[in-house]
Design an enzyme around this catalytic site. Structure first.
Site, PDB file in Angstrom:
ATOM      1  CD  GLU A   1     -11.895  33.256  31.772  1.00 41.21           C
ATOM      2  OE1 GLU A   1     -11.688  33.913  32.813  1.00 41.21           O
ATOM      3  OE2 GLU A   1     -11.823  33.740  30.636  1.00 41.21           O
TER       4      GLU A   1
ATOM      5  CD  GLU B   1     -16.071  36.325  33.136  1.00 37.92           C
ATOM      6  OE1 GLU B   1     -17.175  35.844  32.767  1.00 37.92           O
ATOM      7  OE2 GLU B   1     -15.092  35.622  33.397  1.00 37.92           O
TER       8      GLU B   1
END
Ligand code: NAI
Length: 695
Positions: free
Chosen positions: A109, A129
């Protein structure tokens, strides 16, 4: 700028280096340091572009997972990572993210906050995740679909959490160049090339959804392959929001992320994540304990287990002798190994040459030749104490002094087996799970005399073989099978009392188990259980109820899947269906034993199967057979198809509440007697103190 992130200048290019060993995780200080370094670089009028790189072997490998627990507990207020990434993206100078090792989760990210990405050939990127029950929480589900040329690639990465390599990343537009040679040099050269060019921010792009059916496809696939898990569907929902304005998509992503962060599934998966690391720590065996090097191995018995165990050694590059008693058994065993490897080649897991190399590491034979050179010998013959003792006496005579003598027994007494040798310190249980070449668990069983070196070497070997080694003490069935014994006992009692085979199986399957308990019995083989019972007849107490139905099935030749019938009927594809003949057999058995049949609720099925296991596990802990509750959980997650998103039996009991578990155990004790249901002292103590197994 701080200790964790440093700024240096390479003539006109600023280099920001993240240096937070071992994996440059986004611990507190790293995001802040990044933002500060970028601001400083921008403030320098001589700078034309910025390169961000990780020190050591990787870019930012991801979030600091321990921080999540603190956030949930309210002891930490997390840094606003999305805002920091946005500030990087708002840099007036182009930012080149130089990736190597693993740029995962928050790491990727951050990388998407840059305007360009370059990557080392072996670098990997991913949004894993979902594997800990979360979704990307720093705009990953919003930037990735805007960055990717192929929306499906972005969506799959978020929904399934599988990483991709450099080539695939380049093909999907997620990186701009693969850098052969020195990454920093390559990144600097790249930065100079683009320094004067206009650049775009990912958040200002649009996600192009060329095939709207992708959502339905991924939903179907996630429901099937990630059964029971909330995070993959939550990630899909969030990815879908990438068609909204960026800020709106981010707002919703945050909501979904927080929802996942506070639910039980992410806590369970994080427990499992750390558990895998915890089980490697053995309190009385420090890290410095000397180990022996395993260069050569030997396996005795080329049956179901021995063949798979030999494959493990060959897979790890360790030459292994595979001994059998007859040419026929040897040929059969070797044939199965060859077929397994050929399947892997067909599926593209490795090449034909690799298969040949592995096959060549396995030496099949009928003699004891070469056993004197083995550093480890693993016995996997029939489950017979007399036979195993005979074999260990032979091994004692031929093995070299520091050879590890391992047995794959699933129930027998390690000390008893060791007593056949004059070196009980060398004897240890290596309990592999079927299929041994696939299942990740290795239950390592220490006898009373097993040396620390033998234990430490076994734990290290497990890792080398790609397994998770969990240490257990010596008792009947050790940890895993001692618990599964009571679990399967309850399943059969329930069937005799009136539960249908289908209800019993589907209740546990719907709970998340890989298969129901009676389906598991059919798969393992009703004959196998029968044989174990014959070996242990002397342990049966008279006047105590025992499951009767499996003996009847055995006598009727219904040995499970292998004979096309056990508790269920199986067609040629091994698809089960209900069988009236079984109902008749069960009714007969129940009538003969004077059991009054009744309707049984799914709640009772679940609680009896689970809490019988949990209560037994509490005794296992009390007796010191398991070191910690998490060791039990890791065994169940990796050897028994327990759903990771429930954390394991102990973590599950904690989420139910031990006072409630105890109350149920006491209820069952009243109806079914103390022989089976006397509550473990530990369960009582923890429940009374309002504590948990897995604190
Ligand atoms: P199996 O019956 O498939 O294989 C045993 C093999 O040992 C046979 O091929 C037999 O010919 C061979 N054998 C017997 N005596 C021998 C000797 N003196 N020298 C060399 N080979 C000899 O049995 P399986 O299922 O592989 O079980 C082996 C051991 O693994 C048992 O102790 C069992 O309890 C344990 N185990 C089995 C699991 C399973 O799921 N099948 C799981 C975990 C452990």
């Amino acid at each position: 700028m701080n200790e964790l992130v440093k700024l240096s200048v390479h003539s006109d290019i600023a280099v920001v280096t993240i240096d937070n060993p071992p994996v440059n995780a986004l611990s507190p200080g790293v995001p802040e340091g990044l933002a500060a370094c970028i601001a400083d670089a921008v403030a320098n009028p001589a700078t034309t572009a910025i390169v961000v790189i990780g020190a050591g072997t990787t870019f930012i490998a991801g979030a600091d997972i321990r921080e999540f627990g603190k956030v949930v507990a309210g002891t930490t207020k997390p840094v606003d990572l999305p805002a920091i990434i946005r500030s990087i993206e708002d840099s007036p100078l182009p930012v080149v993210m130089a990736l190597h090792g693993t740029a995962f989760g928050g790491g990727f990210e951050v990388a998407m906050g840059g305007h360009y990405r370059v990557i080392a050939p072996a670098g990997k990127i991913g949004q894993p995740e979902v594997k800990i029950g979360l979704i990307p929480g720093a705009a990953g589900t919003q930037r990735l679909p805007r960055l990717a040329t192929d929306f499906a690639v972005a969506a799959r990465m978020c929904v399934f959490g599988e990483p991709i390599g450099a080539k695939a990343a380049l093909a999907a537009g997620l990186v701009d160049r693969i850098i052969d040679g020195d990454l920093l040099e390559g990144a600097l050269a790249f930065a100079r090339e683009i320094a004067s060019q206009p650049f775009v921010k990912i958040r200002e792009r649009e996600a192009i959804i060329s095939d709207p059916t992708i959502f339905h496809q991924l939903h179907t696939e996630a429901t099937r392959t990630r059964r029971g898990q909330e995070a993959p569907l939550a990630a899909l929902e969030s990815v879908r929001n990438s068609s909204l304005p960026f800020d709106e998509g981010c707002r919703l992503e945050r909501e979904i992320f927080v929802r996942c962060l506070h639910n039980t599934q992410s806590k369970s998966l994080i427990h499992a994540f750390f558990g895998e690391r915890t089980v490697a720590k053995i309190p009385d065996i420090p890290k410095e304990t000397p180990t022996t090097t395993i260069r050569r191995a030997a396996v005795i018995g080329a049956g179901t287990m021995g063949g798979g165990i030999a494959m493990n050694y060959a897979n790890a590059g360790i030459p292994v002798i595979l001994r059998e008693t007859t040419q026929e058994a040897l040929d059969k065993g070797l044939g199965i190994i060859r077929k397994n490897y050929a399947n892997s080649v067909k599926k593209g897991r490795f090449s034909q040459e690799e298969m040949d190399r592995r096959m060549a590491l396995i030496t099949p034979q009928l003699t004891w030749d070469g056993f004197e050179h083995a550093d480890i010998i693993c016995e996997a013959v029939f489950e017979s104490l007399a036979l195993k003792k005979e074999i260990f006496a032979t091994l004692d005579a031929i093995a070299k002094p520091d050879c590890i003598l391992a047995t794959n027994t699933s129930t027998l007494d390690i000390d008893e087996i060791a007593s056949a040798t004059k070196r009980p310190e060398a004897v240890i249980g290596h309990h592999f799970f079927s299929p041994a070449n696939v299942m990740r668990l290795l239950e390592i069983v220490r006898g009373k005399a097993t040396s620390k070196t033998v234990i430490a070497t076994s734990m290290a070997l497990a890792k080398k073989l790609g397994k998770i080694g969990v240490l257990a003490g010596n008792c009947r069935g050790f940890i895993g099978n001692r618990m599964v014994h009571v679990y399967l006992r309850e399943a059969q009692f329930l069937a005799e009392e009136g539960g249908t085979v289908e209800d019993i199986n589907s209740t546990l399957y719907d709970f998340g188990m890989a298969m129901g308990p009676l389906a598991m019995t059919d798969l393992a083989g009703i004959d196998v259980g029968w044989r174990i019972r014959q070996e242990s007849k002397h342990l049966e107490k008279s006047g105590v109820r025992r499951p009767l139905i499996s003996d009847r099935l055995y006598e009727a030749g219904r040995w499970g899947q292998k004979t096309g019938a056990g508790f269920s009927k199986y067609d040629e594809n091994r698809t089960p269906s209900a069988d009236p003949e079984v109902v008749r057999l069960i009714e007969e058995v129940a009538a003969a034993a004077g059991i009054t049949r009744r309707q049984i609720s799914r709640e009772e099925i679940l609680d009896r199967c689970m809490f019988a296991m949990v209560n037994e596990a509490a005794k296992i802990l009390e007796e010191g057979i398991a070191i910690r509750a998490v060791d039990i959980d890791i065994i169940y997650l990796n050897g028994y198809g327990f759903p990771a998103w429930r954390g394991g039996p102990m973590f599950y009991a904690d989420t139910v509440g031990l006072d409630k578990v105890l109350a149920r155990v006491e209820e069952f004790e009243k109806v079914h007697g103390s022989e089976f249901w006397a509550p473990a002292d530990l369960l009582r103590q923890l429940a009374a103190a309002g504590k948990k197994f897995t604190a």
